[in-house]
Scaffold this motif. Sequence first.
Motif, PDB file in Angstrom:
ATOM      1  N   GLU A   1     -15.851   6.830  11.039  1.00  0.00           N
ATOM      2  CA  GLU A   1     -15.434   5.777  11.972  1.00  0.00           C
ATOM      3  C   GLU A   1     -13.973   5.950  12.358  1.00  0.00           C
ATOM      4  N   GLN A   2     -13.116   6.282  11.404  1.00  0.00           N
ATOM      5  CA  GLN A   2     -11.695   6.508  11.697  1.00  0.00           C
ATOM      6  C   GLN A   2     -11.528   7.715  12.638  1.00  0.00           C
ATOM      7  N   ALA A   3     -12.305   8.755  12.436  1.00  0.00           N
ATOM      8  CA  ALA A   3     -12.244   9.932  13.301  1.00  0.00           C
ATOM      9  C   ALA A   3     -12.660   9.575  14.724  1.00  0.00           C
ATOM     10  N   ARG A   4     -13.702   8.750  14.854  1.00  0.00           N
ATOM     11  CA  ARG A   4     -14.151   8.323  16.186  1.00  0.00           C
ATOM     12  C   ARG A   4     -13.054   7.529  16.891  1.00  0.00           C
ATOM     13  N   LYS A   5     -12.340   6.679  16.155  1.00  0.00           N
ATOM     14  CA  LYS A   5     -11.257   5.883  16.741  1.00  0.00           C
ATOM     15  C   LYS A   5     -10.099   6.763  17.184  1.00  0.00           C
ATOM     16  N   GLU A   6      -9.807   7.801  16.404  1.00  0.00           N
ATOM     17  CA  GLU A   6      -8.699   8.713  16.763  1.00  0.00           C
ATOM     18  C   GLU A   6      -9.013   9.490  18.034  1.00  0.00           C
ATOM     19  N   VAL A   7     -10.287   9.834  18.235  1.00  0.00           N
ATOM     20  CA  VAL A   7     -10.698  10.585  19.425  1.00  0.00           C
ATOM     21  C   VAL A   7     -10.649   9.693  20.649  1.00  0.00           C
ATOM     22  N   ALA A   8     -11.016   8.435  20.478  1.00  0.00           N
ATOM     23  CA  ALA A   8     -11.094   7.488  21.616  1.00  0.00           C
ATOM     24  C   ALA A   8      -9.741   7.124  22.169  1.00  0.00           C
TER      25      ALA A   8
ATOM     26  N   CYS B   1     -17.310  -3.817  -4.069  1.00  0.00           N
ATOM     27  CA  CYS B   1     -18.435  -3.639  -3.152  1.00  0.00           C
ATOM     28  C   CYS B   1     -18.651  -2.143  -2.970  1.00  0.00           C
ATOM     29  N   LEU B   2     -19.868  -1.699  -3.072  1.00  0.00           N
ATOM     30  CA  LEU B   2     -20.174  -0.292  -2.905  1.00  0.00           C
ATOM     31  C   LEU B   2     -19.847   0.114  -1.474  1.00  0.00           C
ATOM     32  N   VAL B   3     -18.978   1.092  -1.334  1.00  0.00           N
ATOM     33  CA  VAL B   3     -18.492   1.497  -0.023  1.00  0.00           C
ATOM     34  C   VAL B   3     -18.877   2.952   0.231  1.00  0.00           C
ATOM     35  N   ASP B   4     -19.326   3.230   1.441  1.00  0.00           N
ATOM     36  CA  ASP B   4     -19.624   4.597   1.844  1.00  0.00           C
ATOM     37  C   ASP B   4     -18.376   5.153   2.530  1.00  0.00           C
ATOM     38  N   TYR B   5     -17.557   5.896   1.779  1.00  0.00           N
ATOM     39  CA  TYR B   5     -16.294   6.388   2.306  1.00  0.00           C
ATOM     40  C   TYR B   5     -16.477   7.438   3.389  1.00  0.00           C
ATOM     41  N   MET B   6     -17.575   8.181   3.347  1.00  0.00           N
ATOM     42  CA  MET B   6     -17.824   9.151   4.416  1.00  0.00           C
ATOM     43  C   MET B   6     -18.055   8.418   5.736  1.00  0.00           C
ATOM     44  N   GLU B   7     -18.711   7.274   5.663  1.00  0.00           N
ATOM     45  CA  GLU B   7     -18.940   6.470   6.866  1.00  0.00           C
ATOM     46  C   GLU B   7     -17.607   5.938   7.410  1.00  0.00           C
ATOM     47  N   ILE B   8     -16.742   5.502   6.530  1.00  0.00           N
ATOM     48  CA  ILE B   8     -15.423   4.987   6.935  1.00  0.00           C
ATOM     49  C   ILE B   8     -14.600   6.089   7.586  1.00  0.00           C
ATOM     50  N   GLU B   9     -14.582   7.277   6.972  1.00  0.00           N
ATOM     51  CA  GLU B   9     -13.824   8.393   7.535  1.00  0.00           C
ATOM     52  C   GLU B   9     -14.369   8.802   8.901  1.00  0.00           C
TER      53      GLU B   9
ATOM     54  N   GLN C   1       0.853  -1.178   0.000  1.00  0.00           N
ATOM     55  CA  GLN C   1       0.000   0.000   0.000  1.00  0.00           C
ATOM     56  C   GLN C   1       0.896   1.238   0.000  1.00  0.00           C
ATOM     57  N   PRO C   2       0.764   2.122  -0.992  1.00  0.00           N
ATOM     58  CA  PRO C   2       1.604   3.310  -1.017  1.00  0.00           C
ATOM     59  C   PRO C   2       1.279   4.287   0.108  1.00  0.00           C
ATOM     60  N   TRP C   3       0.120   4.154   0.739  1.00  0.00           N
ATOM     61  CA  TRP C   3      -0.262   4.966   1.881  1.00  0.00           C
ATOM     62  C   TRP C   3      -1.348   4.205   2.634  1.00  0.00           C
ATOM     63  N   PRO C   4      -1.522   4.475   3.923  1.00  0.00           N
ATOM     64  CA  PRO C   4      -2.545   3.762   4.704  1.00  0.00           C
ATOM     65  C   PRO C   4      -3.940   3.947   4.110  1.00  0.00           C
ATOM     66  N   GLY C   5      -4.658   2.875   3.995  1.00  0.00           N
ATOM     67  CA  GLY C   5      -6.022   2.916   3.509  1.00  0.00           C
ATOM     68  C   GLY C   5      -6.167   2.761   2.003  1.00  0.00           C
ATOM     69  N   ALA C   6      -5.060   2.673   1.287  1.00  0.00           N
ATOM     70  CA  ALA C   6      -5.143   2.523  -0.173  1.00  0.00           C
ATOM     71  C   ALA C   6      -5.829   1.208  -0.510  1.00  0.00           C
ATOM     72  N   ARG C   7      -6.713   1.265  -1.493  1.00  0.00           N
ATOM     73  CA  ARG C   7      -7.464   0.079  -1.888  1.00  0.00           C
ATOM     74  C   ARG C   7      -7.166  -0.232  -3.341  1.00  0.00           C
TER      75      ARG C   7
END
Length: 93
Positions: free
Chosen positions: A86-93, A76-84, A60-66
Amino acid sequence: MEAYAYDRDPSLLTAFKIVVQRMQRKTQELAYHAIAHPLDWSDRAKVWAGAGLPSFSAAQPWPGARMKCSFEPGGCLVDYMEIEAEQARKEVA
């Protein structure tokens, strides 16, 4: 890439490489997947390699590259706003 669809001149790959290298690293994947817009899904790896850009398959040239776009056949249809979010929630926790 639109021009490359009609004219396979190597200078167009050089121009593509320069543009991609000027992009933010985390947005470069969008350029990879955008190749399929004027060309075909199967052209992405050939054009990317032809431009001399780093391979997605090696690492992966950078984290999260697909490697697989969510809109390509078999993707698979992915909701990237939902993923981002979730990542923000993990960073806060």
